[in-house]
Design a protein around this motif. Structure first.
Motif, PDB file in Angstrom:
ATOM      1  N   PHE A  85      36.779  45.676  79.946  1.00 28.29           N
ATOM      2  CA  PHE A  85      37.083  46.666  80.965  1.00 28.29           C
ATOM      3  C   PHE A  85      36.777  48.071  80.464  1.00 28.29           C
ATOM      4  N   ILE A  86      37.085  48.304  79.219  1.00 29.98           N
ATOM      5  CA  ILE A  86      36.774  49.620  78.661  1.00 29.98           C
ATOM      6  C   ILE A  86      35.263  49.849  78.701  1.00 29.98           C
ATOM      7  N   VAL A  87      34.537  48.831  78.269  1.00 32.15           N
ATOM      8  CA  VAL A  87      33.082  48.931  78.277  1.00 32.15           C
ATOM      9  C   VAL A  87      32.580  49.174  79.694  1.00 32.15           C
ATOM     10  N   THR A 306      39.783  50.504  82.290  1.00 33.82           N
ATOM     11  CA  THR A 306      38.588  51.092  82.890  1.00 33.82           C
ATOM     12  C   THR A 306      38.654  52.609  82.832  1.00 33.82           C
ATOM     13  N   ALA A 307      39.807  53.143  83.202  1.00 32.85           N
ATOM     14  CA  ALA A 307      39.970  54.597  83.161  1.00 32.85           C
ATOM     15  C   ALA A 307      39.774  55.130  81.748  1.00 32.85           C
ATOM     16  N   GLY A 335      48.881  54.221  82.910  1.00 33.99           N
ATOM     17  CA  GLY A 335      48.555  53.305  83.999  1.00 33.99           C
ATOM     18  C   GLY A 335      49.750  53.123  84.909  1.00 33.99           C
ATOM     19  N   PRO A 336      49.509  52.769  86.161  1.00 35.60           N
ATOM     20  CA  PRO A 336      50.604  52.617  87.114  1.00 35.60           C
ATOM     21  C   PRO A 336      51.368  51.310  86.930  1.00 35.60           C
TER      22      PRO A 336
ATOM     23  N   ILE B  69      29.914  42.772  83.374  1.00 29.37           N
ATOM     24  CA  ILE B  69      30.719  43.718  82.590  1.00 29.37           C
ATOM     25  C   ILE B  69      31.432  44.611  83.579  1.00 29.37           C
ATOM     26  N   SER B  70      30.692  45.226  84.442  1.00 35.89           N
ATOM     27  CA  SER B  70      31.360  45.814  85.587  1.00 35.89           C
ATOM     28  C   SER B  70      31.188  44.821  86.723  1.00 35.89           C
ATOM     29  N   MET B  71      32.281  44.483  87.318  1.00 37.32           N
ATOM     30  CA  MET B  71      32.251  43.390  88.284  1.00 37.32           C
ATOM     31  C   MET B  71      32.078  43.906  89.699  1.00 37.32           C
ATOM     32  N   SER B  72      32.085  42.961  90.614  1.00 35.18           N
ATOM     33  CA  SER B  72      31.915  43.298  92.016  1.00 35.18           C
ATOM     34  C   SER B  72      32.988  44.297  92.448  1.00 35.18           C
ATOM     35  N   PRO B  73      32.738  44.977  93.571  1.00 34.14           N
ATOM     36  CA  PRO B  73      33.660  45.994  94.069  1.00 34.14           C
ATOM     37  C   PRO B  73      35.118  45.578  93.963  1.00 34.14           C
TER      38      PRO B  73
END
Lengths: 360, 360
Positions: A85-87, A306-307, A335-336, B69-73
């Motif tokens: 996710f970081i990537v 991700t953020a 994070g929330p 790595i980055s997935m669908s919306p």
DNA sequence: CGGTGTCATGTCATCGGTGTCATAAGAGAA
DNA sequence: TTCTCTTATGACACCGATGACATGACACCG
């Protein structure tokens, strides 16, 4: 493979003109442009980054080093996903700046970082990012040349710029939300203290209790996280059993992470305690595979991977462009809270008071 | 940044001699070598790959394209992890061949593959690998120049070399093992047929039944996998409820994947059926976070992602070195059955008969 | 009508290594 | 001693782009 000279010859222009068409750095006549473009597609010409890089001294490359694509010899850990996710966040940010990312992997062996960094330097990367699989301290070799570097999900004692999850705030917000929901006896099954997140989250838990006017009770806190994972279920069972026998037992168990919460679900069911009607459970990480798939879905705190990736990329880009004389030290990203059905509302919550809580 | 000329000047030799020290392609006198090495470390010299590449026409780069790595919306899917393992396998293989990997990401949008491939071609990668997040068919743009390409976890209809999981064999082996354990009424909660793995696994299931002398019974098979995931739990509940009411109900439920098995655990518990004493459950994927953490641990089939990555890298390297005039088409990789406690042995199994089954 | 600016294009050198060939110094053979 | 034959090293061009600068053709200005 065709070169810019081939294109120039076919189009009947000079190589420099082809270059101009490619880069748009100077006006080119319409007829000329079309001739060049036709020659390019005719030859399937693809410009060489290496040649361009030599002249311009800019590689357009960012090096990313991670420890968990290939994991430690014993790959029992579900790790890797966080890093992913970081990537993802990094990639998203970087794509906009026209940078290409090179990824290398230490295979979990820190010593491999040095040769990997060297490889990146040979490619003249304009920046380096090191991503760790969980919040931890690291010691990387010093980069002798001036290539900027940033740490994500980890930190060192040289004050290298770092992006970290705000574990204190996350746990604090969750517990504050539990208190708002009417819980006053809040059990906490902690991570082991050697993990960076452990003490931070515990402090957040205590701070939230304090702010809620609840006295900290050591009987409600137990470390249930072992280095080797074999005894964990038993440790959890004992801690839960002990706490539930207290004269004033907890109405909710906060777990060190979602994986632990998954175990706790199983244990509570085996004990015949229904979640959440008889006892509530909360996790940490918002590890979706677990949190959303469990029944009932798990209340937890999001680790904003991700953020963090986005922030890491942004901070790195700022360092590269030299805009800012970057101050050292960490950037915290909170994070929330994800509020799901694993926690009972003992009294109607006034959610509007809690800005960082996210309802589903 | 220091260049080879700087090193040469400090060491009092010609640049070519420095090059020889770096590459060891011709004998160099001991004293000279030491002078050069000293100059190198004194200047923190790091050779430029770009310059080297221009002359030698070899980049030492492999381009990896992934969709997850980055997935669908809507990132509800726990995906990404599989790809990570594939990438891990690729990385492991590639590290030995001195190749550096560049990773790019389509963000789940297939159209982005073309510009990414172009970026890689600009860097003159010597090979390309496309990794998909689950076994599927893809349609990538054709590479006009001769750069070799390989598909991992996916295939196309142009016969591009591909590495695929052997879903048929995996499901077959699992069911065969169940039969060995004495199960004869084997329920199968399938994936939806649009997914490549769905029909393959169903065929494997039927083949194993056939081989075991058991008649296929359509009443024991139900598709419980929806595109949108909302109705899934209900669908599962109904299918399980229906099958358990049969006059001859299943003694074990095979699930389309481990995530479905996680849901089935919850449903069976809610129904008051104990796993595995009253009914057994098996999954597919060996998704460790689930399979090992569930109680009881889940019997499942390993999706050999790491091995697939290794094979992909090996096949690519063979294509690059041109050793082989590669035949087209897919390479199937089978994974072992992981036999855990979620399935009862109705009669003692003669495990030695089953070579690909792995006990824990 | 000369001066000045802009547009379109070309010439040439250069980025930092390495392939090719040449050459000098010593070792061993005739 | 003289003639190969290695061994160790240097000279030089070249890989494929682009930056700096030059030039020719017009257009516009007073």
């Amino acid at each position: 493979m065709a070169t810019i000279y081939d294109v120039a010859r076919i189009a009947g222009v000079s190589p420099k003109t082809v270059s101009r068409v490619l880069n748009g750095d100077a006006p080119v006549g319409k007829a000329t442009r079309e001739a060049v473009e036709s020659a390019i597609s005719q030859l399937d010409y693809v410009p060489s980054n290496a040649a361009r890089m030599m002249r311009s001294q800019r590689s357009g490359l960012i090096g990313l080093i991670t420890g968990a694509i290939s994991m430690s010899p014993e790959p029992t850990q579900p790790a890797g996903l966080p890093e992913l996710f970081i990537v993802q966040g990094i990639q998203k940010s970087l794509a906009n700046s026209g940078m290409t990312m090179m990824i290398a992997d230490t295979g979990g062996v820190v010593e491999k970082a040095a040769p990997l960094i060297d490889t990146f330097l040979r490619h003249r990367v304009e920046g380096l990012i090191y991503v760790a699989e969980y919040h931890q301290k690291v010691a990387l070799p010093v980069i002798s040349d001036g290539t900027p570097m940033i740490l994500a999900n980890c930190f060192d004692d040289r004050g290298t710029p770092a992006i970290l999850p705000d574990d204190w705030r996350g746990q604090h917000d969750l517990v504050a939300r539990l208190i708002t929901a009417g819980h006053r006896r809040i059990g906490y099954l902690t991570l082991r203290p050697e993990i960076a997140a452990g003490p931070l989250r515990l402090d957040g838990y205590r701070a939230a209790l304090l702010a809620g006017g609840i006295t900290y009770d050591a009987a409600l806190v137990a470390n249930c996280d072992l280095e080797g994972r074999d005894g964990e279920t038993q440790l959890l069972w004992e801690a839960i059993d002990r706490m539930l026998r207290l004269s004033s037992p907890p109405t909710v168990f906060c777990c060190g992470n979602d994986k632990m919460a998954l175990r706790v679900y199983g244990i509570l069911r085996s004990m015949g305690r229904k979640v959440p009607t008889e006892v509530s459970v909360a996790g940490y990480d918002n590890y979706r595979v677990i949190a959303e798939t469990l029944y009932p879905p798990l209340t937890t705190v999001d680790l904003p991977y991700t953020a963090m990736g986005v922030r890491a990329a942004q901070r790195l880009m700022a360092m590269i462009s030299g805009e800012i004389r970057e101050e050292k030290g960490p950037t915290l990203v909170a994070g929330p809270v994800y509020w799901r059905d694993s926690v009972t509302e003992l009294r109607p919550a006034n959610v509007s008071l809690l800005k960082s809580v996210r309802e589903e």
